[in-house]
Structures are given as structure tokens and as C-alpha cells.
Motif scaffolding. Structure first.
Motif, mmCIF file in Angstrom:
data_model
loop_
_atom_site.group_PDB
_atom_site.id
_atom_site.type_symbol
_atom_site.label_atom_id
_atom_site.label_comp_id
_atom_site.label_asym_id
_atom_site.label_seq_id
_atom_site.Cartn_x
_atom_site.Cartn_y
_atom_site.Cartn_z
ATOM 1 N N GLN A 189 35.813 48.168 47.164
ATOM 2 C CA GLN A 189 36.914 47.736 46.426
ATOM 3 C C GLN A 189 36.397 46.544 45.561
ATOM 4 O OE1 GLN A 189 40.600 48.103 46.318
ATOM 5 N NE2 GLN A 189 39.637 50.178 46.814
ATOM 6 N N ALA A 215 36.331 46.255 41.585
ATOM 7 C CA ALA A 215 37.078 44.940 40.834
ATOM 8 C C ALA A 215 35.790 44.344 39.801
ATOM 9 C CB ALA A 215 37.535 44.123 41.766
ATOM 10 N N LEU A 260 36.163 41.508 36.407
ATOM 11 C CA LEU A 260 36.929 40.566 37.043
ATOM 12 C C LEU A 260 36.039 39.453 37.851
ATOM 13 C CD1 LEU A 260 39.384 42.918 36.936
ATOM 14 C CD2 LEU A 260 40.171 41.716 39.113
ATOM 15 N N TYR A 301 34.689 36.437 40.578
ATOM 16 C CA TYR A 301 34.671 36.422 42.177
ATOM 17 C C TYR A 301 36.318 36.114 42.639
ATOM 18 C CZ TYR A 301 34.184 35.601 47.239
ATOM 19 O OH TYR A 301 34.392 35.592 48.316
ATOM 20 N N GLN A 324 38.888 36.072 40.590
ATOM 21 C CA GLN A 324 40.033 37.113 40.189
ATOM 22 C C GLN A 324 39.978 38.509 41.570
ATOM 23 O OE1 GLN A 324 38.797 37.626 36.291
ATOM 24 N NE2 GLN A 324 40.376 36.612 35.471
ATOM 25 N N HIS A 378 43.651 39.050 43.146
ATOM 26 C CA HIS A 378 44.170 40.285 42.777
ATOM 27 C C HIS A 378 43.773 41.576 43.641
ATOM 28 C CE1 HIS A 378 46.192 38.154 39.603
ATOM 29 N NE2 HIS A 378 44.701 37.618 39.008
ATOM 30 N N VAL A 379 42.725 41.588 44.355
ATOM 31 C CA VAL A 379 42.267 42.708 44.870
ATOM 32 C C VAL A 379 42.185 42.660 46.489
ATOM 33 C CG1 VAL A 379 40.599 44.489 45.156
ATOM 34 C CG2 VAL A 379 41.368 43.680 42.698
ATOM 35 N N PRO A 405 45.345 40.510 48.452
ATOM 36 C CA PRO A 405 46.812 41.309 48.513
ATOM 37 C C PRO A 405 46.250 42.304 49.764
ATOM 38 C CG PRO A 405 46.295 41.206 46.473
ATOM 39 C CD PRO A 405 44.954 40.255 47.124
ATOM 40 N N GLN A 406 45.456 43.128 49.731
ATOM 41 C CA GLN A 406 45.331 43.909 50.468
ATOM 42 C C GLN A 406 45.059 43.708 52.052
ATOM 43 O OE1 GLN A 406 42.539 47.563 49.750
ATOM 44 N NE2 GLN A 406 42.389 46.636 47.752
ATOM 45 N N ARG A 449 48.403 42.294 53.598
ATOM 46 C CA ARG A 449 49.217 43.041 54.054
ATOM 47 C C ARG A 449 48.926 43.733 55.188
ATOM 48 N NH1 ARG A 449 51.370 45.710 48.653
ATOM 49 N NH2 ARG A 449 50.798 43.757 47.910
ATOM 50 N N ARG A 498 52.186 53.198 56.308
ATOM 51 C CA ARG A 498 51.553 53.260 54.965
ATOM 52 C C ARG A 498 50.205 53.809 55.351
ATOM 53 N NH1 ARG A 498 52.868 51.893 50.050
ATOM 54 N NH2 ARG A 498 50.927 51.938 49.491
ATOM 55 N N ASP A 542 29.740 38.705 34.596
ATOM 56 C CA ASP A 542 31.257 39.107 34.292
ATOM 57 C C ASP A 542 31.530 39.642 32.945
ATOM 58 O OD1 ASP A 542 32.042 38.706 36.999
ATOM 59 O OD2 ASP A 542 32.153 36.481 36.624
ATOM 60 N N PHE A 566 42.634 50.801 43.608
ATOM 61 C CA PHE A 566 43.182 49.797 44.408
ATOM 62 C C PHE A 566 44.562 50.347 44.991
ATOM 63 C CE2 PHE A 566 41.161 47.413 40.479
ATOM 64 C CZ PHE A 566 40.123 47.058 41.230
ATOM 65 N N HIS A 603 46.888 49.230 46.527
ATOM 66 C CA HIS A 603 48.146 48.130 46.747
ATOM 67 C C HIS A 603 48.712 48.126 45.452
ATOM 68 C CE1 HIS A 603 45.020 45.639 45.422
ATOM 69 N NE2 HIS A 603 45.781 44.687 44.952
ATOM 70 N N VAL A 647 41.277 39.730 32.622
ATOM 71 C CA VAL A 647 40.110 39.534 32.271
ATOM 72 C C VAL A 647 40.122 39.295 30.670
ATOM 73 C CG1 VAL A 647 37.526 40.473 31.868
ATOM 74 C CG2 VAL A 647 38.827 41.072 33.977
#
Ligand SMILES: Nc1ncnc2c1ncn2[C@@H]1O[C@H](COP(=O)(O)OP(=O)(O)O)[C@@H](O)[C@H]1O
Ligand SMILES: [Mg+2]
Lengths: 280, 247
Positions: A179, A183, A188, A190, A192, A196-197, A200-201, A204, A277, B75, B91, B93, B107
Motif C-alpha cells: 500500500q 501511494a 505522494l 511520506y 501524504q 491519506h493511505v 485511515p486503514q 479503522r 468488512r 516524489d 486503496f 478504504h 499531489v
């Protein structure tokens, strides 16, 4: 999609009739066994030789009525402390968990500090942290010393923050490296990627154990009364000392359970949802 | 001029040499297929090009810029390269639409409405417009992989790296992903793809490179490398593939 009307076959109708009979039987058996067990318990308690004396000293309605206002006032303190400390501990835990994931030599001191914190405060009994902060620190007589209640809350935040940090960290590490690769491959940074990745996972996934710790915190916030502030249990203790009757404790206990029910229900719901889930 | 030029790439994992002085050049609008036994370093090469792995030696140039220079911000380089993985790596989620718009919004700082319009257009093009609001676990493998390709395309990359993008798919789902790659080639996208699909490599690639011992042992037009290889190691590899019924 519109389903065409379907006429069940004879075999299917027989199966449905059988299942209906089975359901009725199950409900009847459950009702009967519940009634039998309930009767047995009531008879055992009420029929006990000491029942009258126990009822007088643990379930006296008049005393309950008298104690209720003080106990409720104490409970209000519990609620306020719980909300503030849970928010504080969740934030602190998340922050420490993130700091522990930082790589690179620049972050060595931060990492070491975060690791040292979780080791220390997970090992330290809450009562000792509480005493040091509420009785020891004010002894320094520094300018602008916060009130004892804030110091007590800080002790709770520090202790629970240590546990929650480890829960968050387990969640972060459970997110598969692929994952992160996906990303980062999108450009993205580090931060971000974390924001965002990964987080959140992670959050949850660990929501059930996090909420479980909040339920535990709910019972521990009352310990600040050791330093003076009066919470529900302490209020009940004072009322008991005045009347030589334990009913106020039962009142406080009942209120605690009532308070916990919504939190526990939310925890169960989140756990169930997470399980579902993952099961898909 | 080559869009991508790798010179003398060396990559080791704890004493195990995976890339050993590998050279590779890819011209713009060309499709290069990497073939080679499992463990020959195809994925490692692609990950090195995308700066997901640190090189032990050698240089990588993209558009004439040395991207293996440690002063280069990785990046910024990755924004110009799209990568698609064997296991899709969507992803879980995020909805399909949010998977696709994540990079454009975060980005490239594009307005969300604009990014979503572009994402919907791309999804429509690959026949997944109706799935925009679905979550990845509700999609078939082939659909997930097409979303992954769209997600990489949303960055408007100069170069696409595809790592065995059909290996995890059921045979009847391979076709829809290969069709999409064919379209990308028609659009002039420069691609490096590691693959086990020799038939597809033959059809879509301008150049096939056979990796062995950490180097490109043989490379050239697909008819020659796959049809009439000169290197004994290439012949041996292709014989094994034929025996396994994959050519
Ligand atoms: N992160 C890693 N750590 C250690 N060894 C690795 C790692 N990634 C790849 N390897 C090793 O590098 C070799 C090449 O792997 P890979 O590039 O995945 O080959 P291919 O994609 O051609 O099958 C394999 O022997 C593999 O075990
Ligand atoms: Mg591979």
C-alpha cells in the motif's frame, strides 16, 4: 434488476414449512429456559436467610433518593474527565505512534523519546502517576500551577496515551507495505501517504480495541478522587459514611453501567462492522 | 533520445546480487517487454526505476535528468512515472473514484471537481464508469487492475511501468487488461512491462529484453528474441515456457 415472479416448488414449500416450525420451537424453548433460570435466581436470592438484611443495607429506596444528587454531581465530573481524557489520550497515542514510525537519523531523538515514553507509562501503575502529578508536582510551588483536576487528568492522559500508542502502532504496521509502495509510486510524499493511505486503514482496523480502552478509561477516571476532587464513587463513599448504608454504591454502580452502555454498544457495532468488512 | 536510460544498475539484497550491471534504454513511444525467469529481477528493476529501491550502483536517466542523483526529490520523479503492480494495490478504504483522484488532488493540487471529471472520463473509457462509487473489494480482478492502470494514468505520466499486471488474474479476465494496454500503446504511451505472456509481448512490444544473471542477456525485436534467439540461456528459458504451454 426486476425479478420474475417465482413459484416455489413443492420441495421448497416443505422446507419452508419445516423451518417455520423449527423457529417456533426454538423461541418457545428459549422463553421457557429463560423463565426457569430467572425464577431460580429470584428464589435463591430472596429466599436466602440474610436477604432482608442485605436489602436493607444495599437497596434502601429512601437512602438511594437522598444520595442521588451528590452521586450525580460526582458522575458529571466523571463524564467531563472521560471526554477530555479520552480525546487527549487518543491524540497523544496517535502522535506517539506516528513519531515511532519515522525513519532516518534526524528523527532518532524523537523516536527514542516516543519509545521511552510508551515503555515507561505502560509499565507504571496509574495510581503512582496520579500521586506524583497531583501531590508531588504542586509541591514544587511553581507559578501558574494548574489545578489538581487538570493534573489528575494529565496523569490519565499520559497513562492511557501509552496504551493507545501501541494500539495505533499495531494498526499502522498491519497496513501492507505494498500500500505504501502504491501511494509513493503515485508521487505522494511520506506525510501524504501516512495521512491519506496508512492512517485511515490503520485506525479503522484498530477502532474496536481503541474503544475498548476508552471503556476501561471510563472506570479509571474516578481515581482522580484520590487527590481530592469528588467523583461518583467518592460521593457514594461519603454518603455511605454518613448513613452506614451501602445503597449509594449501588446507585453509583447503576449509573456507571448506564453511562457505559452507549459506549459499549458503539464498540460492539464498530467491531461487528470491521469483522464484516474483512469477511467480504 | 532515449526517454529512459539505465546504465550499469546494480542492486543487492543482503549479499544476494539481483541486478549486476544492467543496461537498458527505452525510446519515447516505445514498448519494452521484460521477460525472464521468476526471480530474475524484473520487479526489482521496475522498482529501482521508480526509486522505490535504492541502487547499489549505476545511473538512471529520465528525460536526460539523472534521477538516481540523491539530491533529486524522488516524489517529483515518481509523479512523472506511472506504476501498476501485479496485485493491483488499490486503496481498499477509498472508492474507485477516490483511488483515481487521490494523486491529482493531493499531489498535483488540482481542484477536486476537475480531477473527478477527468477520472470519470478515464473510467468511462475503460468501461468502468458505472463503478466509480464502488469500493475495490466489490470489483473483479480484471476490473481492479484496470482501475489501477487508470489511477496511474490520472497523473499523466511520461512513462508507465507495468509489473506482471495480468499474473494474478483468472485467464478469462486477462484479455480486458491486455486490451487496455494495447490502447495505451496506440496512444503513444512509453511503457516498460514485465510479463509472462509471451504471446502478448510478441504482439505489443517493440523490443523484448531477456533478463538473466542480473543483466539484459538478449534484446531486440520480439520476432527475433522470441522466435530465433541467439543466446543459449534465452533458448533454454523459452523452451521451458513452451513446455509449460505458455507460448
Ligand atoms: N525486498 C527484498 N528483500 C530481499 N530480497 C528481495 C527483495 N525483493 C526482491 N528480492 C529478491 O530479488 C530477486 C529478484 O526478485 P524480483 O525482482 O521480484 O524477480 P522477478 O520479478 O523477475 O520475479 C529474488 O531472488 C527475490 O527473492
Ligand atoms: Mg516480479
Amino acid at each position: 434488476m426486476i425479478l420474475a415472479p417465482h413459484e416455489p416448488s413443492a420441495a421448497q414449500r416443505r422446507r419452508q414449512a419445516y423451518r417455520r416450525r423449527q423457529t417456533v420451537t426454538s423461541v418457545l424453548v428459549a422463553a421457557a429456559s429463560t423463565a426457569a433460570l430467572g425464577t431460580l435466581l429470584v428464589v435463591a436470592v430472596i429466599g436466602a436467610p440474610g436477604w432482608d438484611r442485605v436489602r436493607a443495607s444495599f437497596a434502601d429506596p429512601a437512602i438511594a433518593r437522598d444520595a442521588l444528587p451528590e452521586v450525580l454531581a460526582g458522575l458529571w465530573l466523571n463524564v467531563r474527565l472521560l471526554v477530555c481524557c479520552a480525546a487527549g489520550a487518543l491524540l497523544l497515542g496517535l502522535l506517539v505512534a506516528i513519531l515511532r514510525t519515522l525513519r532516518g537519523p534526524v528523527f532518532f531523538p524523537v523516536r527514542a523519546l516516543a519509545a521511552g515514553y510508551t515503555y515507561t507509562f505502560r509499565g507504571l501503575p496509574l495510581i503512582i502517576v496520579l500521586y506524583v502529578l497531583t501531590l508531588g508536582v504542586p509541591g514544587l510551588r511553581l507559578q501558574g500551577m494548574p489545578p489538581v483536576l487538570v493534573l489528575g487528568g494529565l496523569a490519565l492522559v499520559l497513562t492511557y496515551g501509552g496504551y493507545l500508542a501501541e494500539v495505533f502502532r499495531a494498526g499502522i504496521e498491519s497496513v501492507h507495505p505494498s500500500q505504501l509502495a502504491a501511494a509513493r509510486s503515485l508521487g505522494l510524499t511520506y506525510r501524504q501517504t501516512m495521512r491519506h493511505v496508512v492512517l485511515p486503514q490503520a485506525v479503522r482496523r484498530v477502532a474496536p480495541p481503541l474503544l475498548n480502552d476508552v471503556v476501561a478509561l471510563q472506570k479509571d477516571v474516578g481515581l482522580v478522587s484520590l487527590a481530592g476532587p469528588i467523583d461518583a464513587v467518592r460521593a457514594a463513599q461519603i454518603a455511605t459514611a454518613e448513613t452506614f448504608n451501602y445503597t449509594p454504591y449501588i446507585v453509583a454502580g447503576a449509573l456507571f453501567v448506564l453511562l457505559a452502555i452507549p459506549l459499549i454498544a458503539v464498540t460492539d457495532w464498530v467491531t461487528l462492522r470491521a469483522a464484516r468488512r474483512q469477511g467480504r | 533520445m532515449s526517454l529512459l536510460r539505465c546504465r550499469g544498475l546494480r542492486k543487492t539484497f543482503g549479499g544476494h546480487v539481483v541486478l549486476d550491471g544492467l543496461d537498458l534504454s527505452v525510446d519515447e513511444h516505445r514498448v519494452v517487454a521484460l521477460i525472464g525467469a521468476s526471480g530474475s529481477g524484473k520487479s526489482t528493476l521496475l522498482r529501482c526505476v521508480n526509486l522505490l529501491e535504492e541502487l547499489d550502483d549505476g545511473t538512471i536517466e529520465l528525460d536526460g535528468q539523472d534521477i538516481s542523483d540523491p539530491r533529486v526529490d524522488p516524489d517529483r520523479v515518481r509523479r512523472r512515472i506511472g506504476m501498476v503492480f501485479q496485485a493491483y494495490n488499490l486503496f481498499p478504504h477509498l472508492s474507485v473514484l477516490d483511488n483515481v483522484t487521490l494523486a491529482p488532488v493531493r499531489v498535483h493540487r488540482r481542484p477536486r471537481a476537475e480531477a473527478e471529471a477527468q477520472a470519470r472520463e478515464l473510467l468511462d473509457r475503460v468501461g468502468l464508469g458505472a463503478k466509480a462509487n464502488a469500493y475495490p473489494d466489490r470489483l473483479s480482478g480484471g476490473q481492479q487492475q484496470r482501475v489501477a492502470i487508470v489511477r496511474a494514468l490520472a497523473n499523466s505520466p511520461r512513462l508507465m511501468l507495468l509489473d506482471e499486471v495480468t499474473s494474478a488474474l483468472d485467464p478469462e479476465l486477462v484479455g480486458e487488461v491486455l486490451a487496455l494496454i494495447r490502447e495505451l500503446k496506440a496512444d503513444g504511451m512509453t511503457m516498460v512491462l514485465a510479463t509472462h505472456e509471451m504471446g502478448f509481448a510478441r504482439e505489443v512490444a517493440d523490443q523484448v529484453c531477456f533478463l538473466d544473471g542480473g543483466r539484459v542477456v538478449e534484446s531486440g525485436p520480439p520476432e527475433r528474441v522470441l522466435g530465433d534467439p541467439t543466446e543459449p540461456r534465452t533458448r533454454q528459458f523459452l523452451r521451458r515456457i513452451i513446455e509449460a504451454g505458455r507460448l
